[in-house]
Design a protein around this motif. Structure first.
Motif, PDB file in Angstrom:
ATOM      1  N   SER A 192       0.818  -1.213   0.000  1.00  0.00           N
ATOM      2  CA  SER A 192       0.000   0.000   0.000  1.00  0.00           C
ATOM      3  C   SER A 192       0.853   1.265   0.000  1.00  0.00           C
ATOM      4  CB  SER A 192      -0.932   0.009   1.216  1.00  0.00           C
ATOM      5  OG  SER A 192      -0.224   0.301   2.419  1.00  0.00           O
ATOM      6  N   LEU A 193       2.161   1.091   0.251  1.00  0.00           N
ATOM      7  CA  LEU A 193       3.100   2.221   0.236  1.00  0.00           C
ATOM      8  C   LEU A 193       4.042   2.167  -0.955  1.00  0.00           C
ATOM      9  CD1 LEU A 193       4.107   2.223   4.037  1.00  0.00           C
ATOM     10  CD2 LEU A 193       2.361   3.627   2.917  1.00  0.00           C
ATOM     11  N   GLU A 194       3.807   1.257  -1.890  1.00  0.00           N
ATOM     12  CA  GLU A 194       4.693   1.107  -3.037  1.00  0.00           C
ATOM     13  C   GLU A 194       4.867   2.445  -3.756  1.00  0.00           C
ATOM     14  OE1 GLU A 194       4.437  -2.152  -6.379  1.00  0.00           O
ATOM     15  OE2 GLU A 194       3.464  -0.315  -7.082  1.00  0.00           O
ATOM     16  N   GLY A 195       6.126   2.856  -3.931  1.00  0.00           N
ATOM     17  CA  GLY A 195       6.423   4.086  -4.638  1.00  0.00           C
ATOM     18  C   GLY A 195       6.301   5.350  -3.811  1.00  0.00           C
ATOM     19  N   MET A 196       5.860   5.225  -2.563  1.00  0.00           N
ATOM     20  CA  MET A 196       5.648   6.421  -1.744  1.00  0.00           C
ATOM     21  C   MET A 196       6.902   6.814  -0.966  1.00  0.00           C
ATOM     22  SD  MET A 196       1.735   5.924  -0.314  1.00  0.00           S
ATOM     23  CE  MET A 196       1.831   7.418   0.686  1.00  0.00           C
ATOM     24  N   ASN A 197       6.925   8.039  -0.523  1.00  0.00           N
ATOM     25  CA  ASN A 197       8.004   8.553   0.311  1.00  0.00           C
ATOM     26  C   ASN A 197       7.801   8.032   1.733  1.00  0.00           C
ATOM     27  OD1 ASN A 197      10.286  10.185   0.811  1.00  0.00           O
ATOM     28  ND2 ASN A 197       9.005  11.863   1.576  1.00  0.00           N
TER      29      ASN A 197
END
Length: 613
Positions: A192-197
């Motif tokens: 759910s945090l893929e690619g997020m800071n």
């Protein structure tokens, strides 16, 4: 050399493959090739499962703030929508694959047109999860110097205790089509945090820095803690949810990665995009990297055997051959003498032939062993003699041309080897009766080398030793590797461990041979040692122990000390010494000198067992 981020330029081909195999949700829509002219948000692209609902489609005007730029390996950048929706399952970040060096900078506000795809690191056959991305992009920089979206804190409170949902049986065990539940499952949370800071605070190192500029930390300092600071992998259900791989955005040539050992601390804040790669799964690619605060970990030293004790060790010396630097020979020799206290018998794995990986038909390892035993003597150790059997050329697996094999070293001042019609690479040793006791028909000899279980794998080496008038049988093993198994972050849950089938057959063959010895002499003292390439709780170990003829002696240690190898931050057992029932009152030591350290002479820790025959 392994690429840290291998990524084929043929993204469209990979997507097409995934579509054809049903890995992409919404494949029917994608197959129609319908393009949407309406601007979409990043969370619309990411969706609530691992596969984008827009996979295969063109998107236009996708807005975000650049949070990380990668100029090497898989070139591209991450961007994130600062205006998040209210659905915890949808990521607000995404990777934009440019293939060439990106022209954007961190803090740029951009609009992107391109093709949504699902890139699978390592390809479909790897079993890896896919990375949702935009490829073939047209990028417009709207403004620069913008504040970055606030990093999501990954910590012991945010990462769930359960590792992954069970895969959908109707989809072959895949979790691709399951709606993410980031409050319940760790893999769903990371997805759910893929690619997020994201960011982590001060965290304990559980996997030492490797040559590729990677280390592993745990954000759960209390999770299955090993005695010396690692994180134990104690069962197939103990995945250690707090483990996270750390890399950096800067190329190693420009900015060296810090050297860290297990038990060190990565202090301060480490922040950057959350990636998924082939060699570790979810990875924090640090834009800001914390500092390593060294711990106090030092290589262990085992105690010396008493005069009446026989000390038997096993040590995988990682493809040792004469072309290796003298320092490797010297360091390995020093370890045998100082850290292992010069065992009476040492079973070595991964001794290569006399010219290493040169693939010219050479199978002798005389030069390798002469150089190694001379280094041991120079380090103050005994003048070890050796026994081994040369393999058939390129028939035992390992590095092509290297012809790895097991070897017995023994100290003739303390123990003698019973040479008995030495076998060759294709001749099986057997069990016979001599003067009322069990004996080998060939010593040294190979166990059932024609058995298909040993195809392209190392054949066990059996030998007969005498210590203070007592015969001890030792079987040196190097079972098939875990190559081909899916990683813990696999799209299949539980992951497919295909290599176990071969090791199970190998374990059954060795177990059967030990049963032959004990059927001939009930109280024979037998040790099966080596790189078993499997855990003490595995089906392989259970097959070796079948019928009570062997016992994995590492299980005599407290759980916090049971490991010989560290892989992806998991301290685990691969190397074992198993004992027959007559081997009583032994002491066991997994001597931790390599696996926890960034500077290694081998990637395995040696094992030592002492007992009175």
């Amino acid at each position: 050399m392994r690429s840290t981020h291998p990524r084929s330029a043929a993204i469209a081909a990979l997507v097409a493959t995934a579509l054809a195999t049903g890995l992409l949700a919404g494949s029917a829509d994608a197959a129609e090739g319908a393009a949407s002219a309406d601007p979409v948000r990043i969370h619309d692209i990411q969706g609530t499962t691992r596969i984008s609902p827009l996979a295969g489609k063109q998107v236009t005007g996708v807005e975000g703030i650049v949070t990380g730029v990668r100029t090497y390996g898989s070139r591209g950048f991450w961007m994130q929508d600062p205006d998040a929706d209210d659905n915890a399952a949808t990521s607000e970040g995404i990777f934009v694959f440019t293939s060439s060096v990106p022209t954007v900078a961190v803090g740029d506000a951009v609009k992107v047109n391109g093709t949504v795809g699902e890139y699978i690191p390592g390809g479909v056959s790897s079993g890896n999860q896919s990375v949702t991305q935009i490829s073939k992009p047209a990028v417009t920089v709207v403004s620069s110097g913008n504040a970055l979206p606030e990093a999501v804190a990954i910590n012991e409170y945010s990462v769930p205790a359960e590792y992954a949902p069970a895969g959908d049986a109707a989809a072959g065990g895949s979790i691709n089509g399951l709606t993410l539940d980031p409050s319940r499952y760790a893999l769903d949370y990371y997805e759910s945090l893929e690619g997020m800071n994201v960011r982590i605070g001060t965290s304990r190192v559980v996997g030492a820095t490797d040559p590729y500029g990677e280390l592993w930390v745990t954000v759960k300092g209390w999770e299955n803690t090993a005695k010396r600071g690692g994180t134990l992998y104690g069962s197939y259900e103990s995945q250690n949810t707090g483990r996270l791989q750390i890399q950096q955005l800067a190329p190693l040539a420009q900015q060296p990665f810090p050297a860290a050992n297990v038990g060190d601390k990565l202090t301060g804040t480490t922040e950057g995009p959350l990636d998924f790669n082939q060699f570790g799964g979810y990875t924090l690619v640090a834009r800001t990297l914390g500092e390593v605060r060294p711990g106090t970990l030092a290589p262990e030293k085992t105690k010396a055997q008493a005069p009446g004790e026989l000390a038997v060790a096993t040590y995988n010396v990682e493809n040792l051959d004469p072309s290796d630097p003298q320092t490797k020979f010297d360091n390995l020799a020093k370890a045998v003498v100082e850290n292992l206290a010069s065992p009476d018998i040492v079973a070595l794995e991964e001794i290569q032939d006399d010219n290493g990986a040169k693939n010219d038909g050479t199978v002798s390892a005389e030069q390798t062993l002469t150089k190694f035993t001379a280094a041991i003597t120079a380090a103050g150790g005994p003048a070890y003699q050796w026994r081994s059997i040369n393999p058939e050329n390129n028939k035992d697996g390992g590095e092509p041309g290297g012809n790895i094999r097991q070897v017995f070293l023994f100290n003739p001042a303390r123990v003698s080897f019973t040479d008995r019609a030495a076998g060759d690479s294709t001749t099986a040793t057997g069990v016979m009766t001599e003067k009322g006791h069990a004996a080998l028909t060939h010593s040294p000899g190979r166990i059932d080398p024609a058995n298909p279980a040993w195809t392209d794998s190392r054949k066990p080496l059996a030998g007969e030793f005498v210590f203070r008038g007592r015969t001890v049988f030792v079987i040196a093993n190097h079972f098939a590797s875990k190559g081909g198994d899916e990683g813990l972050t696999s799209v299949h849950q539980p992951p497919v461990r295909s290599s176990e089938a071969k090791r199970l057959l190998q374990a059954q063959a060795v177990n059967g041979f030990v049963k032959e010895i004990l059927a001939t002499e009930k109280n024979a003292e037998v040790l099966a040692v080596g790189d078993i390439n499997d855990f003490e709780f595995s089906g392989t170990a259970k097959a070796l122990e079948d019928g009570g003829v062997l016992y994995s002696a590492i299980k005599s240690l407290p759980k916090a000390e049971r490991y010989s190898y560290v892989y992806q931050g998991n301290a685990q057992v691969l190397d074992q010494i198993l004992t027959s029932p007559a081997v009583k009152n032994f002491s066991y030591d997994s001597v931790h000198i390599n696996a926890e350290f960034s500077a290694q002479n081998s990637d395995h820790d040696p094992q030592v067992l002492r007992f009175r025959p």
